[in-house]
Scaffold this motif. Structure first.
Motif, mmCIF file in Angstrom:
data_model
loop_
_atom_site.group_PDB
_atom_site.id
_atom_site.type_symbol
_atom_site.label_atom_id
_atom_site.label_comp_id
_atom_site.label_asym_id
_atom_site.label_seq_id
_atom_site.Cartn_x
_atom_site.Cartn_y
_atom_site.Cartn_z
ATOM 1 N N CYS A 227 3.729 13.707 4.977
ATOM 2 C CA CYS A 227 2.539 12.844 4.881
ATOM 3 C C CYS A 227 2.902 11.405 5.258
ATOM 4 C CB CYS A 227 1.943 12.883 3.472
ATOM 5 S SG CYS A 227 1.186 14.465 3.108
ATOM 6 N N ASP A 228 4.061 10.934 4.765
ATOM 7 C CA ASP A 228 4.461 9.555 5.070
ATOM 8 C C ASP A 228 4.717 9.374 6.568
ATOM 9 O OD1 ASP A 228 4.294 9.140 2.403
ATOM 10 O OD2 ASP A 228 6.436 8.762 2.054
ATOM 11 N N ASP B 166 19.244 1.276 10.968
ATOM 12 C CA ASP B 166 18.950 0.269 11.989
ATOM 13 C C ASP B 166 18.261 0.883 13.209
ATOM 14 O OD1 ASP B 166 20.128 -1.503 10.284
ATOM 15 O OD2 ASP B 166 22.043 -1.618 11.380
ATOM 16 N N LEU B 167 18.549 2.169 13.451
ATOM 17 C CA LEU B 167 17.890 2.850 14.579
ATOM 18 C C LEU B 167 16.481 3.323 14.199
ATOM 19 C CD1 LEU B 167 20.867 5.077 15.821
ATOM 20 C CD2 LEU B 167 19.751 3.276 17.144
ATOM 21 N N GLY B 168 16.121 3.149 12.934
ATOM 22 C CA GLY B 168 14.797 3.587 12.476
ATOM 23 C C GLY B 168 14.792 5.039 12.033
ATOM 24 N N ILE B 169 15.997 5.607 11.784
ATOM 25 C CA ILE B 169 16.071 6.989 11.294
ATOM 26 C C ILE B 169 15.883 6.969 9.775
ATOM 27 C CG2 ILE B 169 17.619 8.994 11.027
ATOM 28 C CD1 ILE B 169 18.968 8.097 13.678
ATOM 29 N N HIS B 170 15.052 7.867 9.261
ATOM 30 C CA HIS B 170 14.835 7.941 7.813
ATOM 31 C C HIS B 170 15.871 8.886 7.205
ATOM 32 C CE1 HIS B 170 10.966 6.007 8.572
ATOM 33 N NE2 HIS B 170 10.909 6.804 9.626
ATOM 34 N N LEU B 171 16.406 8.512 6.055
ATOM 35 C CA LEU B 171 17.448 9.324 5.425
ATOM 36 C C LEU B 171 16.880 10.032 4.198
ATOM 37 C CD1 LEU B 171 20.417 6.776 5.596
ATOM 38 C CD2 LEU B 171 19.855 8.598 7.228
ATOM 39 N N PHE B 172 17.302 11.296 4.028
ATOM 40 C CA PHE B 172 16.842 12.053 2.861
ATOM 41 C C PHE B 172 18.061 12.510 2.072
ATOM 42 C CE2 PHE B 172 15.569 15.586 0.327
ATOM 43 C CZ PHE B 172 14.247 15.328 -0.032
ATOM 44 N N ALA B 173 18.175 12.061 0.830
ATOM 45 C CA ALA B 173 19.299 12.468 -0.030
ATOM 46 C C ALA B 173 18.777 13.363 -1.145
ATOM 47 C CB ALA B 173 19.970 11.234 -0.627
ATOM 48 N N GLY B 174 19.555 14.414 -1.466
ATOM 49 C CA GLY B 174 19.126 15.350 -2.513
ATOM 50 C C GLY B 174 18.493 16.582 -1.885
ATOM 51 N N GLU B 175 17.840 17.364 -2.726
ATOM 52 C CA GLU B 175 17.273 18.625 -2.243
ATOM 53 C C GLU B 175 15.772 18.469 -2.010
ATOM 54 O OE1 GLU B 175 18.620 21.775 -4.865
ATOM 55 O OE2 GLU B 175 20.607 20.859 -4.931
ATOM 56 N N ALA B 176 15.263 19.177 -0.997
ATOM 57 C CA ALA B 176 13.895 18.898 -0.541
ATOM 58 C C ALA B 176 12.828 19.816 -1.133
ATOM 59 C CB ALA B 176 13.860 18.954 0.981
ATOM 60 N N GLU B 177 13.223 20.788 -1.961
ATOM 61 C CA GLU B 177 12.223 21.683 -2.554
ATOM 62 C C GLU B 177 11.240 20.845 -3.375
ATOM 63 O OE1 GLU B 177 15.366 22.377 -2.226
ATOM 64 O OE2 GLU B 177 15.377 24.313 -1.219
ATOM 65 N N GLY B 178 9.958 20.965 -3.044
ATOM 66 C CA GLY B 178 8.927 20.213 -3.757
ATOM 67 C C GLY B 178 8.750 18.786 -3.246
ATOM 68 N N ARG B 179 9.554 18.374 -2.254
ATOM 69 C CA ARG B 179 9.468 16.973 -1.771
ATOM 70 C C ARG B 179 9.090 16.873 -0.303
ATOM 71 N NH1 ARG B 179 14.246 17.234 -5.427
ATOM 72 N NH2 ARG B 179 13.180 16.765 -7.380
ATOM 73 N N MET B 180 8.889 17.989 0.356
ATOM 74 C CA MET B 180 8.672 17.935 1.795
ATOM 75 C C MET B 180 7.283 17.383 2.144
ATOM 76 S SD MET B 180 10.634 18.287 4.235
ATOM 77 C CE MET B 180 11.943 19.472 4.282
ATOM 78 N N ALA C 57 6.667 5.927 6.488
ATOM 79 C CA ALA C 57 7.778 6.611 5.803
ATOM 80 C C ALA C 57 8.785 5.603 5.280
ATOM 81 C CB ALA C 57 8.454 7.580 6.763
ATOM 82 N N LYS C 58 9.438 5.966 4.156
ATOM 83 C CA LYS C 58 10.433 5.065 3.555
ATOM 84 C C LYS C 58 11.743 5.175 4.338
ATOM 85 C CE LYS C 58 8.738 6.151 -1.031
ATOM 86 N NZ LYS C 58 8.767 7.392 -1.748
ATOM 87 N N PRO C 59 12.569 4.130 4.328
ATOM 88 C CA PRO C 59 13.871 4.251 5.004
ATOM 89 C C PRO C 59 14.728 5.329 4.339
ATOM 90 C CG PRO C 59 13.405 1.953 4.431
ATOM 91 C CD PRO C 59 12.323 2.773 3.804
ATOM 92 N N ILE C 60 14.729 5.355 2.981
ATOM 93 C CA ILE C 60 15.562 6.336 2.275
ATOM 94 C C ILE C 60 14.727 7.053 1.214
ATOM 95 C CG2 ILE C 60 17.598 6.675 0.801
ATOM 96 C CD1 ILE C 60 18.840 4.213 1.978
ATOM 97 N N TYR C 61 14.829 8.380 1.217
ATOM 98 C CA TYR C 61 14.254 9.186 0.123
ATOM 99 C C TYR C 61 15.434 9.648 -0.717
ATOM 100 C CZ TYR C 61 9.899 9.209 2.700
ATOM 101 O OH TYR C 61 8.746 8.818 3.334
ATOM 102 N N ASN C 62 15.456 9.248 -1.969
ATOM 103 C CA ASN C 62 16.609 9.611 -2.798
ATOM 104 C C ASN C 62 16.163 10.467 -3.981
ATOM 105 O OD1 ASN C 62 18.824 9.841 -4.393
ATOM 106 N ND2 ASN C 62 19.378 7.682 -4.362
ATOM 107 N N HIS C 63 16.483 11.755 -3.912
ATOM 108 C CA HIS C 63 16.127 12.669 -5.006
ATOM 109 C C HIS C 63 17.370 13.249 -5.663
ATOM 110 C CE1 HIS C 63 11.823 12.573 -4.366
ATOM 111 N NE2 HIS C 63 12.032 12.659 -3.060
ATOM 112 N N LEU C 64 18.460 12.496 -5.601
ATOM 113 C CA LEU C 64 19.729 13.026 -6.114
ATOM 114 C C LEU C 64 19.724 13.242 -7.625
ATOM 115 C CD1 LEU C 64 22.149 11.045 -3.846
ATOM 116 C CD2 LEU C 64 22.194 13.520 -4.151
#
Ligand code: B12
Ligand code: SF4
Length: 589
Positions: free
Chosen positions: A167-168, A148-162, A174-181
């Motif tokens: 870019c987003d 709701d505050l406009g913070i983007h959430l990243f779930a999982g590990e970021a290797e290869g996803r940064m 940018a998406k609200p949630i990045y889910n790479h779990l």
């Protein structure tokens, strides 16, 4: 904050990434931070390495220089307005809230709130976000508040996803949630953790860190790691580990905390240690290692010997409890109490200092049983440093999921999920009894008498008593004087008047500063006598000509002439009939 401007001077535009590893709040609502912290943040180093790669690869375009600054709030005061100004001056950028644990989530949210109010994009990652998304059926209200505050959430590990995230954000979509779990990255040849020297030197002893692997095969029900990083061992190659050591050595850093939760279960442990041994013995790198291992590591042929040759001089062992019933109840089946002493003696033979974690509040625990168990440990197990934790239903663990699905009340304040608070009811102890037992456990273990015994055991085993003395001072005083667990301890506590928990009033300077002066004097007045007392104990031990030949029950190998030790006898009726376990009749008969 340390700035590492990687942008080519010829670049026309800049994108500034500000990485902050948030701390958490004390009971008065002040951020727990120090002039120097004692343990490095590997999450910060991991994300720094990934952003540095993006900067090198010019992922935002050939004319965009990515600038990075990084800080660990445990040892650095965050200047929100200043960081936002630097991002604006660069022409754009973002704030990354790094490796946010559940207890750090309220602080991370407060930082995020302030940056969002200044119009800065914010992305948050770490175990709270990952653990909740991995284990809960719906998004909990605290994560919704971030969205709701406009913070983007990243779930999982970021290797290869940064690259995708940067870019987003740069494109404003940018998406609200990045889910790479469900898509865990391989670690072989993955970008490695690294930090600029000026960030590392804010940690006492200039320790840096890296994870040589992720994932653990075991299934402890209080653990979040297996549900986020998986149960399959993923590991770095010896070449990558060598590259990490060389990159740090170029910055004059050769001490490392290898953060694998269980380095003994890293399937590549041997080639990795062989490479480190080669660097130490052939190229004279002054490598020093701290490792985390399980209680069965001594059974792996050559493991302890090679760890010591590779520079390991301190090891964290997940002892957790000595009561087999408690261990079985949380699926910690791999902990065989009848092997604890052999394992500890094996490390001692290689002059490695042992730290053991002990969890209080298993369902069968009572104040009396805990008091009894601590006395047994003091007498029977040659542990140097013992640290206590509350059994805590950490978001992301099976315990938390079960309580959540059964609607069992849990503390709604995430700031308390630091393993130093009772976060749910205990079947046998009231909250007060549990709290008193936790506080009493530190006093019960760190008595002057036992401190002397530990120092005598160190001298007799050839372990550097000065190092042990420093640790005993910190572990004995941290909770009792500073009110924080030693894993959060640092040197010289800082409290910033204006950085108080959201919703708590900023105190008038005329009240704050006299209070703070008293606060500092109180701490100094408690630390000084403790240090003096322990030094006197040390002087007594060192002056004793019999010290090198000191011997006691804990230093005696487990089975001498077919006789079993009393430590195992104490729990004879609770030891399950598993392979290799001592047979009850043989113990008590
Ligand atoms: C090393 C370590 C520590 C170190 C350093 C802290 C750190 N985070 O580096 C020390 C010893 C200080 C520590 C202390 C504590 N720790 Co600790 N620690 C770990 C450990 C073993 C490794 C952390 C790590 O480096 N992981 C590897 C990195 C790469 O993973 P990561 O942090 O998840 O980061 C990745 C992603 O999440 C993502 N990501 C993270 N942040 C961001 C941000 C952005 C913008 C993006 C895009 C992506 C992103 O990308 C990263 C790379 O893939 C973890 C367990 C684990 N296996 O992770 C426990 C763990 C994080 N710790 C935990 C706890 C509870 C604590 C303590 C509260 C308890 C205690 N008393 O010991 C204290 C807190 C003190 C403090 N001030 O930090 C829990 C947290 C669980 C939870 N739900 O909160 C964990 C999971 C272990 C457990 N018991 O389950 N810890
Ligand atoms: S051994 Fe440690 S890392 Fe592995 S499941 Fe148990 S608590 Fe988690």
């Amino acid at each position: 904050m340390a700035a590492n401007v990687l942008g080519d001077v010829l670049a026309k535009r800049a994108f500034r990434v500000v990485l902050i590893k948030p701390s958490h709040y004390d009971h008065d609502g002040y951020v727990i931070q120090w002039l120097r912290s004692t343990l490095p943040s590997n999450s910060l180093a991991s994300v720094y390495g990934l952003i540095e790669e993006c900067a090198r690869d010019r992922v935002l375009g050939p004319d965009v220089a990515i600038e990075i600054e990084a800080c660990d709030e445990c040892n650095t005061i965050v200047d929100v307005a200043g960081a936002a100004k630097r991002i604006r001056a660069a022409g754009g950028g973002m704030v990354g809230l790094i490796g946010v644990q559940s207890n750090q989530y309220p602080r991370a949210l407060d930082l995020g709130r302030q940056f969002r109010a200044l119009g800065v994009p914010v992305v948050m990652g770490g175990f709270h976000v990952s653990g909740c998304i991995a284990m809960l059926p719906t998004l909990p209200p605290d994560l919704q508040e971030a969205l709701d505050l406009g913070i983007h959430l990243f779930a999982g590990e970021a290797e290869g996803r940064m690259t995708e995230v940067l870019c987003d954000i740069a494109a404003g979509n940018a998406k609200p949630i990045y889910n790479h779990l469900n898509d865990l990255p391989e670690m072989a040849a993955a970008v490695y953790p690294i930090l600029p020297r000026e960030v590392v030197t804010r940690v006492a002893g200039h320790y840096s860190s890296f994870d040589a692997g992720r994932g653990c095969p075991f299934q402890c029900s209080f653990c979040t790691i297996i549900n986020v990083q998986g149960r399959k061992s993923r590991y770095r190659t010896p070449d990558d580990v060598e590259a990490i050591v060389r990159a740090n050595a170029d910055r004059n850093i050769t001490r490392f905390f290898i953060t694998d939760d269980n380095f003994a279960r890293n399937r590549n442990w041997e080639p990795i240690l062989d490479r480190l041994i080669q660097l130490r013995e052939n190229e004279h790198f002054k490598i020093r290692l701290m490792l985390q291992v399980d209680t069965l590591c001594h059974r792996i042929p050559g493991f302890i010997e090679k760890a010591a040759r590779a520079g390991c001089n301190a090891v964290f062992i997940g002892l957790e409890n000595i009561n087999p019933e408690s261990l079985m109840g949380t699926k910690k089946r791999q902990n065989k109490i009848w092997e604890y002493r052999d394992m500890l003696l094996a490390w001692r033979r290689h002059k490695v200092v042992t730290y053991a974690g002990y969890i209080l509040g298993f369902p069968t625990d009572t104040p009396e049983s805990i008091a009894r168990d601590i006395e047994i440990i003091k007498k029977e197990l040659p542990i140097d440093v013992l640290e206590f934790f509350y059994l805590t239903p950490l978001p992301g663990s099976e315990d938390h999921k079960n309580l959540h699905s059964r609607g069992v009340p849990m503390d709604p304040d995430l700031n308390n999920y630091d393993l130093e608070h009772a976060c749910t009811a205990h079947p046998k102890m009231s909250k007060d009894a549990w709290m008193n037992t936790y506080n009493g456990a530190w006093s019960r273990y760190y008595t002057d008498e036992h401190v002397e015994t530990i120092l005598r055991r160190a001298v007799a085993s050839g372990i550097n008593p000065k190092k042990v003395l420093d640790l005993l001072i910190i572990f004995s005083g941290s909770v009792r004087i500073e009110g924080v667990h030693p894993l959060q301890f640092g040197f010289f506590r800082r409290k910033v008047r204006t950085q108080r928990r959201y919703g708590m009033a900023v105190v008038n300077p005329l009240v704050f500063y006299p209070w703070r002066a008293f606060d500092i004097l109180r701490a100094v007045g408690l630390w000084l006598p403790l240090v003096r007392r322990y030094r006197r104990i040390m002087a007594r031990v060192m002056a004793d000509p019999a010290a090198p030949t000191y011997h006691d029950e804990a230093l005696r190998p487990r089975i001498v002439d077919g006789e079993t030790d009393r430590f195992v006898e104490a729990f004879a009726d609770k030891i399950p009939h598993t392979h290799g376990a001592p047979v009850r009749a043989a113990l008590v008969g």
